[in-house]
Design a protein around this motif. Structure first.
Motif, mmCIF file in Angstrom:
data_model
loop_
_atom_site.group_PDB
_atom_site.id
_atom_site.type_symbol
_atom_site.label_atom_id
_atom_site.label_comp_id
_atom_site.label_asym_id
_atom_site.label_seq_id
_atom_site.Cartn_x
_atom_site.Cartn_y
_atom_site.Cartn_z
ATOM 1 N N ALA A 327 20.940 -37.861 40.744
ATOM 2 C CA ALA A 327 21.249 -36.750 42.099
ATOM 3 C C ALA A 327 22.707 -37.008 42.074
ATOM 4 O O ALA A 327 24.021 -36.820 42.756
ATOM 5 C CB ALA A 327 20.757 -37.624 42.507
ATOM 6 N N TRP A 328 23.818 -37.507 40.844
ATOM 7 C CA TRP A 328 25.048 -37.853 40.792
ATOM 8 C C TRP A 328 25.323 -37.113 39.140
ATOM 9 O O TRP A 328 24.709 -37.762 38.444
ATOM 10 C CB TRP A 328 25.031 -39.055 40.335
ATOM 11 C CG TRP A 328 26.594 -39.723 40.748
ATOM 12 C CD1 TRP A 328 27.589 -38.797 41.088
ATOM 13 C CD2 TRP A 328 27.212 -40.495 40.641
ATOM 14 N NE1 TRP A 328 28.533 -39.381 40.943
ATOM 15 C CE2 TRP A 328 29.066 -41.380 40.636
ATOM 16 C CE3 TRP A 328 26.400 -42.437 40.297
ATOM 17 C CZ2 TRP A 328 29.419 -42.186 40.777
ATOM 18 C CZ3 TRP A 328 26.649 -43.109 39.832
ATOM 19 C CH2 TRP A 328 28.649 -43.067 40.350
ATOM 20 N N LEU A 329 26.805 -36.194 39.791
ATOM 21 C CA LEU A 329 27.249 -35.531 38.966
ATOM 22 C C LEU A 329 29.002 -35.786 38.802
ATOM 23 O O LEU A 329 29.423 -35.805 39.888
ATOM 24 C CB LEU A 329 27.006 -34.104 38.697
ATOM 25 C CG LEU A 329 28.026 -33.506 38.206
ATOM 26 C CD1 LEU A 329 26.896 -33.330 36.173
ATOM 27 C CD2 LEU A 329 27.757 -31.576 38.259
ATOM 28 N N GLY A 330 29.013 -35.950 37.567
ATOM 29 C CA GLY A 330 30.346 -35.589 36.892
ATOM 30 C C GLY A 330 31.264 -34.898 36.380
ATOM 31 O O GLY A 330 30.757 -34.782 35.094
ATOM 32 N N GLY A 331 32.151 -34.638 36.148
ATOM 33 C CA GLY A 331 32.522 -33.725 35.318
ATOM 34 C C GLY A 331 34.699 -33.811 35.353
ATOM 35 O O GLY A 331 35.135 -34.376 35.740
ATOM 36 N N LEU A 332 34.732 -33.068 34.151
ATOM 37 C CA LEU A 332 36.410 -33.655 33.622
ATOM 38 C C LEU A 332 36.102 -31.948 32.925
ATOM 39 O O LEU A 332 36.003 -31.988 32.452
ATOM 40 C CB LEU A 332 36.537 -34.870 32.567
ATOM 41 C CG LEU A 332 38.490 -34.358 32.434
ATOM 42 C CD1 LEU A 332 38.891 -34.929 32.928
ATOM 43 C CD2 LEU A 332 37.741 -35.865 31.251
ATOM 44 N N ALA A 333 37.648 -31.737 33.070
ATOM 45 C CA ALA A 333 37.900 -30.393 32.682
ATOM 46 C C ALA A 333 39.652 -30.191 32.084
ATOM 47 O O ALA A 333 40.147 -30.681 33.034
ATOM 48 C CB ALA A 333 37.638 -28.808 32.925
ATOM 49 N N TYR A 334 40.012 -29.100 31.149
ATOM 50 C CA TYR A 334 41.423 -28.788 31.101
ATOM 51 C C TYR A 334 41.472 -27.096 30.223
ATOM 52 O O TYR A 334 40.760 -26.555 29.711
ATOM 53 C CB TYR A 334 41.892 -29.416 29.437
ATOM 54 C CG TYR A 334 43.613 -28.682 29.229
ATOM 55 C CD1 TYR A 334 44.107 -29.347 29.495
ATOM 56 C CD2 TYR A 334 43.511 -27.779 27.786
ATOM 57 C CE1 TYR A 334 45.499 -28.480 29.806
ATOM 58 C CE2 TYR A 334 44.487 -27.618 27.949
ATOM 59 C CZ TYR A 334 45.893 -28.081 28.061
ATOM 60 O OH TYR A 334 46.987 -27.724 27.844
ATOM 61 N N VAL A 335 42.585 -26.456 31.246
ATOM 62 C CA VAL A 335 42.562 -25.254 31.034
ATOM 63 C C VAL A 335 43.851 -25.255 30.563
ATOM 64 O O VAL A 335 45.140 -25.820 31.532
ATOM 65 C CB VAL A 335 42.389 -24.356 32.733
ATOM 66 C CG1 VAL A 335 42.884 -23.013 32.517
ATOM 67 C CG2 VAL A 335 40.859 -24.849 33.025
ATOM 68 N N TYR A 336 44.150 -23.784 30.046
ATOM 69 C CA TYR A 336 45.310 -23.866 29.368
ATOM 70 C C TYR A 336 45.408 -22.172 29.646
ATOM 71 O O TYR A 336 44.353 -21.261 28.804
ATOM 72 C CB TYR A 336 45.304 -24.123 27.923
ATOM 73 C CG TYR A 336 46.657 -23.135 27.420
ATOM 74 C CD1 TYR A 336 47.561 -24.478 27.309
ATOM 75 C CD2 TYR A 336 47.197 -22.447 26.498
ATOM 76 C CE1 TYR A 336 49.069 -23.441 26.616
ATOM 77 C CE2 TYR A 336 47.505 -21.398 26.001
ATOM 78 C CZ TYR A 336 49.078 -22.049 25.710
ATOM 79 O OH TYR A 336 50.220 -21.800 25.057
ATOM 80 N N THR A 337 46.812 -22.126 30.037
ATOM 81 C CA THR A 337 47.021 -20.709 30.282
ATOM 82 C C THR A 337 48.086 -20.342 30.030
ATOM 83 O O THR A 337 49.419 -21.096 30.457
ATOM 84 C CB THR A 337 47.057 -20.315 32.112
ATOM 85 O OG1 THR A 337 45.401 -20.185 32.566
ATOM 86 C CG2 THR A 337 47.280 -18.684 32.515
ATOM 87 N N HIS A 338 48.326 -18.806 29.499
ATOM 88 C CA HIS A 338 49.173 -18.097 28.568
ATOM 89 C C HIS A 338 49.587 -17.130 29.373
ATOM 90 O O HIS A 338 49.086 -16.369 29.058
ATOM 91 C CB HIS A 338 49.484 -18.392 27.497
ATOM 92 C CG HIS A 338 50.864 -17.922 26.581
ATOM 93 N ND1 HIS A 338 50.753 -17.001 26.272
ATOM 94 C CD2 HIS A 338 51.941 -18.281 26.126
ATOM 95 C CE1 HIS A 338 51.824 -16.438 25.664
ATOM 96 N NE2 HIS A 338 52.470 -17.712 25.829
ATOM 97 N N ALA A 339 51.254 -16.957 29.663
ATOM 98 C CA ALA A 339 51.690 -15.751 30.219
ATOM 99 C C ALA A 339 52.459 -14.247 29.638
ATOM 100 O O ALA A 339 53.190 -15.200 29.602
ATOM 101 C CB ALA A 339 52.023 -15.903 32.005
ATOM 102 N N GLY A 340 51.724 -13.760 29.065
ATOM 103 C CA GLY A 340 52.849 -13.592 28.095
ATOM 104 C C GLY A 340 53.615 -12.529 28.550
ATOM 105 O O GLY A 340 54.532 -11.875 27.770
ATOM 106 N N GLY A 341 53.959 -12.004 29.921
ATOM 107 C CA GLY A 341 55.150 -10.766 30.240
ATOM 108 C C GLY A 341 54.871 -9.811 30.181
ATOM 109 O O GLY A 341 53.908 -9.471 29.551
ATOM 110 N N ALA A 342 55.602 -9.345 30.612
ATOM 111 C CA ALA A 342 55.994 -7.971 30.215
ATOM 112 C C ALA A 342 58.011 -7.777 30.171
ATOM 113 O O ALA A 342 58.676 -8.040 30.745
ATOM 114 C CB ALA A 342 55.647 -6.946 31.005
ATOM 115 N N ASP A 343 58.325 -7.035 28.596
ATOM 116 C CA ASP A 343 59.694 -6.256 28.445
ATOM 117 C C ASP A 343 59.818 -8.036 28.200
ATOM 118 O O ASP A 343 60.923 -8.181 28.699
ATOM 119 C CB ASP A 343 60.013 -6.297 29.987
ATOM 120 C CG ASP A 343 59.592 -4.666 30.334
ATOM 121 O OD1 ASP A 343 59.315 -4.137 29.056
ATOM 122 O OD2 ASP A 343 58.894 -4.274 31.443
#
Length: 412
Positions: A327-343
């Motif tokens: 009945a019991w759940l635990g979680g951990l996460a890491y998210v990396y986002t790279h925005a390349g942009g324009a010009d």
């Protein structure tokens, strides 16, 4: 909840005085209610000549903005037509539990609305539906399991947490072939003289076998400011409107500074791939997505910063969850986002760490806690120093933000 079989066919048969063969049919009423209390640090309140201003916020929020599951109710039905063929439909309404208003920009059935046919090989449906990126890669994300909308990749730029639905779509979804499923979707642009204008199409597949799971998805949207980001009733209907977000004002906050500056793209493309491995009570997952805003400077939307060429985003998530008890759940996460942009502009990096726990009081009711922290650096799509923006919340006035939610969910 089951409704009785419709009696129209019986009435017609009686009036005609002829025998009538009855098809087996059923309609089910279902729903989810998700409510909670959120704390969000340093949310924007506006801007002056000295820069952005913000303050901490405590708020009551529906699950669709700050929780695990958006509140909804729906009807789904099936009619057995014989020979393995069935008619199916779904009408699903999203709403805000705090005030009872319609979600998805005021659409009555804004979450899903479709009808179609199903046989042992799969189904074909028509209406407002989920795309293949959502269908085949969403469940590998922490946001879909325990981190909720707060845990989406920066601004849900890859739509893997289903911020956008696809209108006017025909969709195929296969049956399960020894753990393999696949499908695709096509949305008609409906523009006279131009088949490709405003069209959206996507493809995807998944495999589950033993402890392994794999999923891939692809989406291509032409004139995305209207065809993909403008699918809710409150969206703008002309290229002068920015359906991705806005700069805000002296008294209002910005909206979606991560990629709202790219509304003039002629095409949005999303590629997503994900996998998971279960080891006892633990599940390890990883997912990657690439998002491109192509052909910037087209007439699809406003371009106040004069962008041209392409802008891109790469998202990488590593997540872990552990079933502490049934009945019991635990979680951990890491998210990396790279925005390349324009010009050579709009280059930014977003780091996001999230943790959560979900405890089921019964099969229908659970309580949960989510904590998310995001840090931003570089320059965002508005050409300003990047600010943190945890999905579903108001952007920060600085380069960091934390969100905490305590919530409860009930299913019926």
């Amino acid at each position: 909840m089951k409704f009785g079989k419709l009696s129209i066919a019986a009435a017609v048969s009686a009036l005609a005085g002829t025998p009538f063969a009855y098809a087996q049919s059923s309609v089910t009423l279902y729903g989810v209610i998700d409510a909670g209390i959120n704390y969000t640090s340093n949310v924007q309140t506006g801007r002056t000549a000295s820069g952005l201003h913000g303050a901490d916020q405590y708020s009551f929020q529906d699950g669709a903005t700050g929780g695990i599951r958006g509140s909804r109710w729906g009807l789904k039905g099936v009619e057995d037509l014989g020979g393995g063929l069935k008619a199916i439909f779904v009408l699903e309404n999203g709403f805000g539990i705090g005030n009872g208003t319609l979600a998805q920009g005021g659409a009555e059935f804004g979450r899903q609305a479709y009808v179609g046919l199903q046989n042992p090989y799969g189904s074909v449906t028509l209406g407002r539906q989920y795309d293949s990126v959502v269908d085949y890669t969403q469940l590998f994300q922490s946001g879909a399991i325990w981190a909720g909308y707060l845990g989406a990749h920066a601004g849900d730029v890859d739509n893997t947490l289903n911020t956008r639905r696809i209108n006017n779509a025909i969709k195929f979804a296969s049956a399960d072939y020894h753990g393999v499923k696949f499908g695709g979707l096509y949305s008609f642009g409906g523009v006279p003289g131009s088949i490709g204008h405003n069209q959206v199409w996507s493809l995807g597949a998944s495999y589950y076998g033993g402890p392994f799971g794999l999923g891939v998805g692809y989406l291509n949207a032409r004139n995305p400011n209207l065809s993909f980001y403008g699918t809710n009733p409150n969206a703008g209907t002309t290229a002068a409107s920015n359906n991705l977000g806005g700069l805000g004002s002296a008294t209002t906050p910005e909206s979606n500074p991560i990629y709202a500056g790219y509304a003039s793209a002629s095409t949005t493309q999303i590629i997503s791939a994900a996998g998971s491995y279960q080891l006892g009570s633990a599940t390890f997952g990883v997912n990657y997505s690439n998002v491109q805003f192509r052909g910037l400077g087209s007439n699809s939307g406003p371009n106040p910063f004069g962008y041209s060429g392409n802008a891109s985003f790469d998202n990488i998530e590593a997540n872990f969850r552990y079933q502490i008890t049934p009945a019991w759940l635990g979680g951990l996460a890491y998210v990396y986002t790279h925005a390349g942009g324009a010009d050579d502009r709009g280059v930014a990096i977003y780091h996001q760490v999230q943790a959560g726990t979900d405890y089921f009081l019964s099969k229908r009711t659970d309580t949960y806690l989510i904590v998310v922290y995001q840090h931003a650096s570089g320059t965002d799509s508005f050409g300003q120093p990047a600010v943190a923006y945890i999905t579903g919340q108001t952007p920060s006035a600085s380069n960091h933000q934390i969100a905490v939610r305590v919530g409860i969910t009930h299913r019926f």
